[in-house]
Design an enzyme around this catalytic site. Structure first.
Site, short mmCIF file in Angstrom:
data_model
loop_
_atom_site.label_atom_id
_atom_site.label_comp_id
_atom_site.label_asym_id
_atom_site.label_seq_id
_atom_site.Cartn_x
_atom_site.Cartn_y
_atom_site.Cartn_z
N GLY A 29 -0.58 -5.22 0.32
CA GLY A 29 -1.70 -5.05 -0.38
C GLY A 29 -1.27 -5.62 -1.87
CD GLU A 89 -4.26 -7.63 1.63
OE1 GLU A 89 -4.94 -8.05 2.48
OE2 GLU A 89 -3.91 -6.49 1.63
CB ALA A 112 -0.93 -0.02 1.33
#
Length: 694
Positions: free
Chosen positions: A107, A110, A68
């Site tokens: 992230g 993910e 992120a």
């Protein structure tokens, strides 16, 4: 090839029936609002395009999506959420293959888990490191990962936060195929085309249950994992939250698990622990920046290092350089001491190899970087000389006088002193600009902190070299000014002073140690003294028998190594409260005319920690540290301050500087000048500001 831009950082490349969605957001392709918006739009477009049959998600530059954009943490969401992006990928209705190089972290991983398959080069690494910021993966990582690799492997990944090499990731099922280093994109495209040709059903991780069923058949898994890691996780909120989310993945439907994860994420995100850990993350990077330094200053080249002293510190310091392939000459006065020191280094390396952390070849390679010498003139070829002799000013000045004559022009001369005046040491040389302090912490081959002491005449390029070298040898370098004890030990002295007073006033050593241990410290001051050895810096000839420590050492109770100190120790060095120590304390209290009283845990904590915050304020006031955050980094990396409390200065602000000041004033009224508040602390409270304003 048709190229379509969907944002400044995301473009779509189509050729025939294949689409490559490409992220280009240097330096690490972080998931900024622009990247998320581009990805969402690109996958919506390819999903609606009947001519596209397969999709590859790839990234330009040196890495896949590395996480992120941490700069957005705590700010209002802009554009689509990461959940929106993942849903667009997962539900696009066509095979999506992630092409992973560099790192797929947080992230980024993910997003890769929302793809139907993953292809990686062997050098790539995957990980969910959010726990290190006091968080958990907040975009389905805790729900998809255990479905793919199993609950046990997922638990280790999310609570450890470590990077998993691609080969291991492939073996555990996280990566579906390994590609040649130069052929990642071609391999990912071939994988995608093969999936279409074979009519493979889309492999949505959210729909998988086999690995979860295995976990449901082992009901003791989670409690056993908690028990095995209790010491490691002590005090931290994030590991337990991560465990509960994996449990939710095992026991709840996917959508309910996602909601559970989101709620847990938001609770951590708004809590003090994550705020502290994020603060530490940025503060470590900030510590390497020197205010008002000319940006054109370049570090000196360090090709060879010489270390004076082969004892515990000298040997540990030498290992740091050997670990990164920098040749080191270790100089001792006697061959027996030199051979003993080299033997300890070899044993340390062999122990590390026995644990599988390095290979036998690594042991020999690192030992090959070390040369022993009994001649101080051996420093002549070194670009950096580090003195690690006995902590005595006269001895150090004698060594530096000789080094000044023997070291080549431009060589950096460093002292590993813990307390002494570096300006005074530099004064005996004709090159004070080349002199500074490099205060390593014991064990020097393990501890991350390096206090870099900038003397009055230390040259700018010498300072820059020290910071650059700290990074190369895996240390966190923090610059301190010259004062007794610099940053860390100066503040430690304030805590130790109060700990010693507390045991004469009514507490016992185990009371003080328990309170500080419960606060999150690895051990209390008296346990620390027993571990290090109570006779460090103590002499039988000069002992006046006036302190508890004096009397313990005179009785040969010198800590763990003698089986007794403040505590009594069994054969496994497990300590227990000592009646002998208790009697010594009670007798000294009576002799000093102190009327003992009951002391609360709250007072112990305030008496030990508030003076540290106050001393830190004095250090800032005197310009001996550049930033309050530098002080916090010293205490986290050198003294075991719990990272989830952000360091003493951050913690002081969390408590409230007004409260700290009020208690210091109260203590000053009842207990004297040791508690006199810093003028800076008084001013900040008066102006309603925090330490960052200083």
């Amino acid at each position: 090839m048709l190229v379509t831009k969907f944002s400044d950082t995301v473009r779509l490349e189509t050729e025939g029936d294949l689409a490559v969605v490409r992220v280009d957001n240097p330096p690490v392709n972080a998931l900024s609002a622009d990247v998320r918006a581009g990805l969402k739009a690109a996958f919506d477009a390819v999903g609606a395009n009947a001519d596209i049959t397969a999709i590859v998600l790839a990234c330009d530059g040196r890495t896949f999506i590395a996480g992120a954009d941490i700069r957005e943490f705590g700010k209002p969401m802009q554009g689509p959420s990461l959940h929106d992006v993942e849903e667009a990928i997962e539900n696009v209705g066509k095979p999506v293959v992630a092409a992973i190089h560099g790192t797929a972290l947080g992230g980024g991983l993910e997003v890769a888990l929302a793809c139907h398959w993953r292809v990686a080069v062997p050098s790539a690494k995957c990980g969910l490191p959010e726990v290190k910021l006091g968080l958990l993966p907040g975009a389905g990582g805790t729900q998809r990962l255990p479905r793919l690799v199993g609950a046990e492997a997922a638990l280790k990944m999310v609570t450890g936060g470590d990077h998993v090499p691609a080969k291991k990731a492939h073996a555990m099922g996280l990566v579906d195929e390994l590609a040649d280093e130069g052929g990642l994109e071609a391999a990912a495209i071939a994988f995608a085309r093969k999936a279409v040709a074979e009519g493979k059903p889309l492999r949505r991780i959210r729909d998988m249950d086999e690995k979860l069923a295995e976990a449901r058949a082992n009901p003791g898994l989670f409690d056993e994992f908690r028990k095995a890691n209790a010491r490691k996780f002590r005090g931290f909120e994030a590991p337990e939250a991560n465990i509960k989310c994996i449990e939710a993945a095992v026991n709840l439907p996917f959508d309910e698990g996602m909601k559970f994860e989101r709620d847990a994420f938001m609770k951590l995100m708004t809590g003090s622990q994550s705020a502290a850990q994020r603060y530490v993350f940025f503060s470590e990077r900030e510590a390497a920046k020197i205010p008002n330094l000319d940006g054109d200053v370049k570090p000196r080249a360090i090709g060879k290092v010489a270390i004076i002293g082969a004892g515990t510190m000298g040997g540990g310091i030498a290992m740091n350089f050997a670990n990164v392939g920098i040749p080191v000459t270790i100089i001792e006065m006697k061959d027996e001491a030199l051979q003993r020191g080299l033997g300890v280094i070899r044993k340390n390396y062999e122990n590390t190899a026995a644990k599988g952390r390095i290979s036998a070849d690594d042991v020999e390679k690192r030992m090959g970087c070390l040369t022993g010498s009994l001649d101080l003139a051996s420093v002549a070829e070194a670009d950096l000389v580090i003195e690690a002799v006995f902590e005595n000013m006269d001895i150090k000045k004698e060594v530096f006088t000789k080094l000044d004559a023997l070291a080549k022009p431009g060589a950096i001369l460093a002292t590993n002193t813990s307390y002494l005046d570096v300006d005074e040491i530099a004064s005996v040389t004709k090159r004070p600009g080349d002199v500074l302090g490099l205060h390593f912490f014991s064990p020097a081959n393990v501890m991350r902190l390096l206090e870099i002491v900038r003397a009055e005449k230390t040259a700018s390029d010498v300072l820059v070299t020290a910071l650059d070298l700290a990074r190369k040898i895996g240390k966190v370098g923090v610059v301190a000014g010259v004062c007794h004890g610099f940053i860390g030990n100066r503040m430690l002295a304030a805590r130790q002073r109060e700990a010693q007073k507390l045991i004469l006033e009514g507490a016992m050593p185990w009371d003080v140690d328990r309170v500080l241990y419960d606060f999150g410290m690895p051990m209390g001051p008296f346990q620390m003294g027993d571990l290090a050895g109570l006779d460090i810096g103590w002499s039988k000839e000069t002992s006046k028998g006036e302190t508890v420590r004096d009397l313990l050492c005179e009785m040969d109770r010198r800590g763990q190594k003698t089986g007794a100190g403040f505590y009594d120790y069994d054969e496994k060095r497990v300590g227990s409260p000592s009646p002998v120590t208790e009697k010594i304390i009670l007798d000294l209290s009576a002799k000093a005319g102190i009327k003992r009283r009951s002391i609360s845990d709250e007072e112990i904590l305030e008496r030990c920690l508030y003076p540290m915050v106050n001393e830190g304020a004095k250090i800032l006031e005197e310009g001996k540290a550049y930033r309050a955050s530098d002080i916090d980094i010293v205490w986290i990396n050198g003294y075991g301050w719990p990272v989830y409390r952000g360091g003493p200065m951050f913690w002081g602000e969390l408590v409230g500087l007004d409260k700290v000041l009020k208690r210091m004033q109260e203590f000053e009224t009842t207990m004297g000048a040791d508690f006199k508040p810093s003028a800076l602390l008084e001013r900040l409270v008066r102006e309603g500001k925090g330490f960052s304003a200083a």
